[in-house]
Design a protein around this motif. Structure first.
Motif, short mmCIF file in Angstrom:
data_model
loop_
_atom_site.label_atom_id
_atom_site.label_comp_id
_atom_site.label_asym_id
_atom_site.label_seq_id
_atom_site.Cartn_x
_atom_site.Cartn_y
_atom_site.Cartn_z
N HIS A 30 0.82 -1.22 0.00
CA HIS A 30 0.00 0.00 0.00
C HIS A 30 0.86 1.27 0.00
O HIS A 30 0.36 2.35 -0.25
CB HIS A 30 -0.93 0.03 1.22
CG HIS A 30 -2.06 -0.96 1.12
ND1 HIS A 30 -3.20 -0.86 1.87
CD2 HIS A 30 -2.22 -2.06 0.36
CE1 HIS A 30 -4.02 -1.87 1.57
NE2 HIS A 30 -3.43 -2.61 0.66
N THR A 31 2.14 1.12 0.34
CA THR A 31 3.02 2.30 0.31
C THR A 31 3.80 2.35 -1.00
O THR A 31 4.71 3.16 -1.15
CB THR A 31 4.04 2.26 1.47
OG1 THR A 31 5.04 1.26 1.18
CG2 THR A 31 3.40 1.95 2.80
N THR A 245 -0.60 -2.03 9.46
CA THR A 245 -0.19 -0.80 8.78
C THR A 245 0.85 -0.06 9.62
O THR A 245 1.85 0.44 9.11
CB THR A 245 -1.43 0.09 8.55
OG1 THR A 245 -2.35 -0.64 7.74
CG2 THR A 245 -1.07 1.38 7.84
N ARG A 249 4.83 0.85 8.93
CA ARG A 249 5.39 2.18 9.14
C ARG A 249 6.67 2.09 10.00
O ARG A 249 7.69 2.69 9.69
CB ARG A 249 4.34 3.06 9.85
CG ARG A 249 4.67 4.54 9.83
CD ARG A 249 3.83 5.25 10.88
NE ARG A 249 2.40 5.09 10.68
CZ ARG A 249 1.65 5.96 10.00
NH1 ARG A 249 2.20 7.01 9.46
NH2 ARG A 249 0.36 5.76 9.87
N VAL A 259 8.78 7.76 5.33
CA VAL A 259 7.41 7.25 5.30
C VAL A 259 6.50 8.38 4.87
O VAL A 259 6.28 9.34 5.60
CB VAL A 259 7.00 6.72 6.69
CG1 VAL A 259 5.60 6.13 6.66
CG2 VAL A 259 8.00 5.69 7.20
N LYS A 261 3.28 7.84 3.19
CA LYS A 261 1.86 7.49 3.40
C LYS A 261 1.79 5.99 3.65
O LYS A 261 2.34 5.22 2.88
CB LYS A 261 1.09 7.86 2.13
CG LYS A 261 -0.22 7.16 1.95
CD LYS A 261 -0.75 7.40 0.57
CE LYS A 261 -1.19 6.08 0.05
NZ LYS A 261 -1.34 5.50 -1.00
N VAL A 262 1.19 5.60 4.76
CA VAL A 262 0.97 4.18 4.97
C VAL A 262 -0.49 4.02 5.38
O VAL A 262 -0.95 4.71 6.25
CB VAL A 262 1.86 3.59 6.09
CG1 VAL A 262 1.50 2.13 6.29
CG2 VAL A 262 3.32 3.70 5.75
#
Ligand SMILES: Nc1ncnc2c1ncn2[C@@H]1O[C@H](COP(=O)(O)OP(=O)(O)OP(=O)(O)O)[C@@H](O)[C@H]1O
Ligand SMILES: [Mg+2]
Length: 262
Positions: A30-31, A245, A249, A259, A261-262
């Motif tokens: 997702h990142t 999530t 991170r 980082v 956006k996680v």
């Protein structure tokens, strides 16, 4: 990024190696990270967990390790995680140990074959079987780091020192780059005192190696085989999905990555 190839290892069975591997990969995808998942367990739970039926796989990790003419390019499949491929586990993995035992390069087959593909991915995650056999030795010899999931249950800590000693032995014998990336507390049960005690003891013994993120015990995690994908994809709203999530991170932060956006 400090570690590219990471083994999920613990000789204790059922401690969350496969679950952590799938869900950390899911959260990292997702990142925007690309990941190669490698299933070194003939039980093939990782393979099934990302949507591939092991019985349908003609050539997988067993064949890759057994036969000189099989390469990663022949076996890699798309997984149910976007941006993650899988080198699937097959039943033939159970035959590898006995068949490669007398070969001179028995500990480095995976390392040597991985060279051809590893630069295509941001991370390579290797799910180890619950044993110290040549499969685990191949995984650790090919890795820059090890992540160790530990359940917050009674007796979970017994064997952990032995695991760390064996990792140290492999470092000296085969792979001086191998580092402990971290110890991940899983299956934390808020209803029992023992979980808190195990967590405190983990911090006391292993300090900064222990992840701050704790994965709680949840039936939502146990449902995973029905969905054949990470919890961050089938129940993103669930607190345990949010914990994975958060784990991603923390992982990226420890790896020295920004980082966004996680
Ligand atoms: N946080 C959690 N809450 C509840 N159940 C969990 C949690 N984490 C893992 N489990 C369950 O515990 C079982 C063992 O987990 P998993 O298969 O990930 O362990 P493993 O270390 O890979 O096992 P093996 O040693 O057999 O490969 C699975 O049924 C899984 O669904
Ligand atoms: Mg497993």
């Amino acid at each position: 990024m400090k570690h590219k190839v990471i083994s999920f290892a613990n000789q204790k069975g059922g401690v969350g190696k496969t679950t952590t591997c799938i869900n950390l990969a899911g959260a990292l995808s997702h990142t925007g990270k690309s990941i190669l998942l490698i299933d070194m367990d003939y039980q093939s739970n990782l393979t099934l967990g990302v949507g591939i039926e092991p019985e349908t796989v003609e050539r997988g990790m067993g064949e890759l390790l057994l036969f000189g003419d099989v390469s990663f390019r022949d076996i890699i499949l798309k997984s149910s995680i976007s941006d993650a491929d899988i080198a699937p586990g097959t039943m033939s993995l159970s035959k590898v140990d006995i068949n490669i035992a007398s070969r001179r390069e028995r500990h480095s087959i995976l390392h040597d074959k991985l060279i051809e593909v590893k630069d295509k991915y941001d991370y390579v995650f290797i799910d180890c079987p619950p044993a110290f056999n040549l499969l685990t030795i191949n995984a650790l010899s090919a890795s820059d780091g090890v992540l160790i999931p530990v359940q917050c249950y009674p007796y979970s800590l017994s064997g952990l020192n032995t695991l760390l000693e064996i990792i140290e032995d492999i470092r000296y014998a085969y792979n001086f780059d191998l580092e402990i990336v971290g110890i991940i507390p899983t299956a934390y049960d808020t209803n029992t005192r023992i979980s808190g005690e195990v967590l405190n003891e983990l911090h006391r013994r292993y300090g900064g190696k222990v992840y701050e993120t704790v994965i709680k015990k949840s039936v939502k995690v146990a449902e995973a085989p029905i969905h054949q994908k990470p919890i961050v994809d089938y129940a993103p709203w669930h607190p345990v999905a949010r914990a994975y999530t958060e784990l991603a991170r923390e992982f990226l932060k420890r790896e020295g990555e920004r980082v966004y956006k996680v």
